[in-house]
Design a protein around this motif. Structure first.
Motif, PDB file in Angstrom:
ATOM      1  N   ALA A  54     -10.054   6.911  11.232  1.00 56.12           N
ATOM      2  CA  ALA A  54      -9.578   8.266  10.914  1.00 56.12           C
ATOM      3  C   ALA A  54     -10.702   9.105  10.299  1.00 56.12           C
ATOM      4  N   ASP A  55     -11.527   8.475   9.453  1.00 57.96           N
ATOM      5  CA  ASP A  55     -12.680   9.176   8.869  1.00 57.96           C
ATOM      6  C   ASP A  55     -13.612   9.668   9.972  1.00 57.96           C
ATOM      7  N   ARG A  58     -12.180  12.647  11.819  1.00 61.64           N
ATOM      8  CA  ARG A  58     -12.326  13.893  11.054  1.00 61.64           C
ATOM      9  C   ARG A  58     -13.764  14.384  11.053  1.00 61.64           C
ATOM     10  N   GLU A  59     -14.717  13.469  10.908  1.00 66.02           N
ATOM     11  CA  GLU A  59     -16.133  13.842  10.825  1.00 66.02           C
ATOM     12  C   GLU A  59     -16.656  14.395  12.144  1.00 66.02           C
ATOM     13  N   GLY A  61     -14.691  15.472  14.816  1.00 65.49           N
ATOM     14  CA  GLY A  61     -13.836  16.426  15.497  1.00 65.49           C
ATOM     15  C   GLY A  61     -13.179  15.867  16.744  1.00 65.49           C
ATOM     16  N   THR A  63     -10.481  13.287  18.773  1.00 63.15           N
ATOM     17  CA  THR A  63      -9.120  12.832  18.496  1.00 63.15           C
ATOM     18  C   THR A  63      -9.148  11.370  18.069  1.00 63.15           C
ATOM     19  N   ARG A  64      -8.125  10.951  17.351  1.00 60.58           N
ATOM     20  CA  ARG A  64      -8.046   9.559  16.902  1.00 60.58           C
ATOM     21  C   ARG A  64      -7.959   8.609  18.096  1.00 60.58           C
TER      22      ARG A  64
END
Length: 400
Positions: A54-55, A58-59, A61, A63-64
């Motif tokens: 998840a980190d 986010r870093e 951009g 998708t998971r």
């Protein structure tokens, strides 16, 4: 030497400095998107350290789902490892941390820029030098010099049982993007397909570039500027240039070949290229060393000889002045804020450095270049070896 199934060189891979990414040079096409995203995930882990999926999402951009898919593939390739669950006070299931497996591969770095020896090292993925070796050049040129490179690489490969990601070589002279040394007068090389030859011999990915262009990749990580000029002084004299965060190699792959620029109109020492008064003839380490040795011999023969120290400083100052003359139009045209010298500190850091600075000040507009800094490299003699590791990381994984 351990063998491994290695990922192919990333198409359109971005070259990154040790701690800062160099700017990409083109648009990412749809067919290259997975390669780009893969490199983005690896770069994030490489620079930030252990992260959760998840980190990373986010870093970057991404998708998971994309990150999970890429991480699964990277784990299967042995490039990424799971480290266990994060100690987390937040509610819910603790996240699993992942990181680049920094012990998965080693890199072989080779520096051919020195006058008396070819140097090499085994480097880990964090750029730490684990082992070293060197081989005396003994004046070898042409095919004999190529054989010495092969011998040195073989010795280095024997020093590790960890799979090798690739071999990076910094060579003097003009080197094209395919690793062909178009011209290296000091080694007697012309159109030597060094990259292909070493890759064929050892069945490993090989990356070859000009030694100064390799060195500037290592130096960029410790610089605070996106514009950087590295002057590499060894057997010859060359420059590596990064402008706006992008390496510059030139249309003919010879950007930075300042060693064969004739300095002034007063002639000068004969250069290996056949001209008189090239910067290299004034500044290369063999030239300066020979002059200083000759001065020391005169001083030893003449017990009443005075001014040896002054004469030594004069030789170094003249070399620095010639360097400043060549650099002044480059600094003025590009409005550079940082120029780095790489080479023997005992020759460069002192009168030579001072004379270069003085010449730059008198030959450029002070108000436009008041922030210019001329300094010695922070990488010392390992600059090409570390830069070679950066080059392999970039070429094979898209990270550095």
């Amino acid at each position: 030497m351990a063998s491994a199934s290695l990922p192919a060189a990333a198409s359109g891979a971005v070259i990154f400095g040790r701690s800062r990414a160099l700017r990409p040079t083109g648009k990412v096409l749809p067919e290259h998107a997975r390669t780009h995203n893969r490199a983005l995930v690896l770069q994030t882990l490489y620079t930030e350290g252990a992260q959760s999926r998840a980190d990373v999402a986010r870093e970057t951009g991404l998708t998971r789902v994309t990150v999970s898919d890429l991480v699964a593939a990277l784990i299967a390739e042995g490039l990424v490892v799971e480290l266990g669950q994060r100690e987390d006070a937040r509610p819910g299931k603790p996240a699993t941390l992942i990181d680049v497996d920094r012990e998965a591969f080693h890199i072989i770095g080779v520096d051919l820029s020195e006058h008396e020896v070819f140097r090499g090292a085994v480097v880990d993925l964090d750029g730490q030098i684990l082992d070293r070796d060197e081989i005396a050049r003994d004046g070898a040129t042409g095919e004999a010099a190529v054989v010495l490179v092969e011998r040195l690489v073989a010795k280095l490969l024997d020093r590790t049982t960890t799979p090798v990601l690739g071999i990076g070589i910094g060579s003097p002279g003009v080197v094209d993007p395919h690793g062909v040394v178009r011209s290296a007068p000091n080694l007697g090389w012309s159109d030597i397909a060094l990259q292909e030859r070493i890759a064929t011999r050892f069945a490993l990915p090989v990356h070859v570039a000009n030694d100064a262009n390799v060195g500037v990749l290592a130096e960029h990580g410790s610089s605070h500027h996106d514009d950087l000029l590295l002057i590499k002084i060894g057997h010859g004299v060359g420059a590596g240039l990064i402008i706006g965060g992008r390496p510059v190699i030139g249309g003919g792959f010879a950007a930075g070949e300042i060693g064969h620029v004739v300095v002034g109109t007063d002639g000068g020492p004969r250069c290996a290229c056949g001209k008189d008064g090239c910067l290299e003839a004034w500044l290369a380490v063999p030239r300066l060393t020979a002059q200083l040795d000759e001065l020391d011999e005169l001083d030893e023969r003449d017990e009443h000889h005075d001014g040896a120290a002054s004469a030594r400083d004069d030789i170094l100052r003249e070399a620095g002045r010639r360097l400043g003359i060549v650099l002044a139009p480059v600094v003025g045209a590009l409005n550079l804020s940082e120029v780095v010298l790489s080479g023997p500190a005992e020759l460069l850091d002192g009168p030579l450095h001072e004379a270069t600075v003085d010449t730059l000040r008198t030959r450029t507009m002070a108000e436009h270049n008041r922030d210019l800094r001329l300094r010695m490299t922070e990488q010392a003699q390992d600059i090409v070896l570390r830069g070679a590791a950066v080059m392999v990381l970039s070429g094979q994984l898209g990270v550095s």
